[in-house]
Design an enzyme around this catalytic site. Structure first.
Site, PDB file in Angstrom:
ATOM      1  N   LYS A  42       1.920  -3.503   6.617  1.00 38.48           N
ATOM      2  CA  LYS A  42       2.301  -3.520   5.192  1.00 38.48           C
ATOM      3  C   LYS A  42       3.818  -3.328   5.056  1.00 38.48           C
ATOM      4  O   LYS A  42       4.485  -4.015   4.284  1.00 38.48           O
ATOM      5  CB  LYS A  42       1.547  -2.436   4.431  1.00 38.48           C
ATOM      6  CG  LYS A  42       0.060  -2.684   4.318  1.00 38.48           C
ATOM      7  CD  LYS A  42      -0.255  -4.023   3.632  1.00 38.48           C
ATOM      8  CE  LYS A  42      -1.739  -4.242   3.468  1.00 38.48           C
ATOM      9  NZ  LYS A  42      -2.056  -5.555   2.850  1.00 38.48           N
ATOM     10  N   SER A 100       0.833  -1.199   0.000  1.00 36.73           N
ATOM     11  CA  SER A 100       0.000   0.000   0.000  1.00 36.73           C
ATOM     12  C   SER A 100       0.866   1.247   0.000  1.00 36.73           C
ATOM     13  O   SER A 100       1.980   1.232   0.521  1.00 36.73           O
ATOM     14  CB  SER A 100      -0.892  -0.003   1.251  1.00 36.73           C
ATOM     15  OG  SER A 100      -1.477   1.260   1.463  1.00 36.73           O
ATOM     16  N   TYR A 157      -1.830  -0.477  10.950  1.00 35.32           N
ATOM     17  CA  TYR A 157      -2.158  -1.066   9.629  1.00 35.32           C
ATOM     18  C   TYR A 157      -0.980  -0.844   8.681  1.00 35.32           C
ATOM     19  O   TYR A 157      -0.490  -1.783   8.058  1.00 35.32           O
ATOM     20  CB  TYR A 157      -3.430  -0.440   9.057  1.00 35.32           C
ATOM     21  CG  TYR A 157      -3.527  -0.635   7.568  1.00 35.32           C
ATOM     22  CD1 TYR A 157      -3.213   0.402   6.693  1.00 35.32           C
ATOM     23  CD2 TYR A 157      -3.869  -1.865   7.030  1.00 35.32           C
ATOM     24  CE1 TYR A 157      -3.253   0.217   5.332  1.00 35.32           C
ATOM     25  CE2 TYR A 157      -3.905  -2.067   5.668  1.00 35.32           C
ATOM     26  CZ  TYR A 157      -3.593  -1.014   4.815  1.00 35.32           C
ATOM     27  OH  TYR A 157      -3.612  -1.207   3.460  1.00 35.32           O
TER      28      TYR A 157
END
Ligand code: WQD
Length: 338
Positions: A153, A125, A149
């Site tokens: 990644k 991302s 989050y």
């Protein structure tokens, strides 16, 4: 015919990738535990594919089950989509995000290694760029995380790079998604977030269809043309094609690759609202409120690497993204409720 396994297969990006891979001549197997998606997606896919989707319900954290599925179906490559993806939720539940996102990646990679399968596409991302050091963003920009989050990644990428270093033979595509929006032109599949949407586009579509009263615009005082946040929105079908191109590269070149999947064009929140009102013919009332903690002012890609290495370039602009989002939402006001 190459068999590809999609984890998180009934999710938003995976379901669109499923269609693109079938159209490109791959055999596709889907796996999901429906933690954040609906089994109804399988019925919609059957209608779109003209055949019953090959699917197994499983949790990616069940390594033995994943290895059995990979072996039984003769899987030759994996696209690992399965992960929690809400920035806000990750701040409230960091350990659940580490368990599911990082643990799930370790589990899938372990199952693959047990079966001698080392072709992997990892859903990364643009969030790995943190506060972008420059714009447009190139793949060599500094990496950082500003929330759990985003950390999953970033650490996911770092784990896989270390895996490659230690055990040769892996071919991994690190795909850094910018802001996926839109829906399949048929209007039968699309983004169906549970509860109050975190992301801009599903919130806008729910306002337009009358499910929400107005849009809160998080901040009107950023250093951007109209003061609202600028992002690189990319049509989910363009994103799906990026996965097809990445898999072809891994299979043919057998070398790993890290690319931005964006259009290179930034649009502000107000730009999106205006485009959506034009596409839908519906008003999208909004109120400018305080900034959302953790947001950056602007984030958009330099997509040259994906074009140079994969021969992939986004085709759709913001108007088509809004048209397709509206068709999905207006024909499915309650999402995948059957
Ligand atoms: C876009 C713009 C908001 C909602 C996140 C993740 C990223 C990826 C995509 C998973 C910003 C503004 C939003 C609203 C608003 N997720 N906004 N009102 O934050 O760029 O990226 O989602 O892979 O990893 O970080 O996307 O859609 O939440 O916000 O004004 O109700 O819209 O401030 O400027 P974001 P977003």
């Amino acid at each position: 015919m190459t068999t590809i396994l999609l984890t998180g297969a009934t999710g938003y990006i995976a379901s669109h990738t499923w269609i693109a891979l079938k159209e490109a001549g791959f055999r596709v197997l889907g796996v999901d535990n429906f933690a954040n998606s609906s089994p109804v997606v399988l019925k919609r896919l059957e209608a779109l594919l003209g055949e019953k989707p090959v699917f197994e319900e499983a949790d990616v954290n069940d390594t033995d089950r994943m290895a059995d599925i990979i072996a039984r179906h003769g899987v030759q490559g994996v696209v690992h989509f399965a992960a929690h993806k809400s920035v806000g939720e990750s701040v409230a539940k960091p350990l659940e995000y580490f368990r599911n996102n990082l643990g799930g990646l370790v589990s899938v990679s372990t199952a693959m290694e047990r079966c001698g399968v080392k072709t992997l596409v990892f859903s990364s991302s643009a969030t790995v760029y943190g506060q972008p050091e420059r714009l447009p963003i190139t793949e060599d920009c500094a990496l950082s995380s500003t929330n759990p989050y985003g950390m999953t990644k970033l650490l996911g990428e770092q784990m896989l790079r270390e895996l490659e270093r230690c055990t040769p033979g892996w071919a991994i595509a690190y795909l850094r998604y910018f802001n996926p929006v839109g829906a399949h032109a048929s209007g039968t599949i699309g983004e169906d977030p549970r509860g109050i949407p975190n992301n801009l586009m599903p919130y806008v579509t729910q306002v337009a269809v009358g499910k929400r009263e107005f849009l809160q615009v998080f901040g009107g005082d950023y250093d951007t043309p109209d003061g609202t946040g600028v992002r690189d929105y990319i049509h989910v079908c363009d994103l799906a094609q990026g996965h097809v191109a990445a898999l072809r590269h891994l299979i043919e070149a057998k070398t790993s690759v890290t690319v931005n999947l964006g259009t290179g064009q930034g649009y502000s929140v107000i730009d999106v609202v205006k485009s959506f009102e034009k596409a839908s013919g519906r008003p999208v009332p909004y109120r400018i409120v305080d900034r959302r903690p953790g947001d950056v002012a602007s984030c958009y890609a330099d997509p040259a690497a994906a074009e140079n290495i994969l021969g992939w370039k986004a085709q759709f602009g913001i108007d088509r993204m809004c048209e397709d989002s509206w068709r999905w939402q207006s024909t499915n006001p309650d999402g995948f409720k059957d």
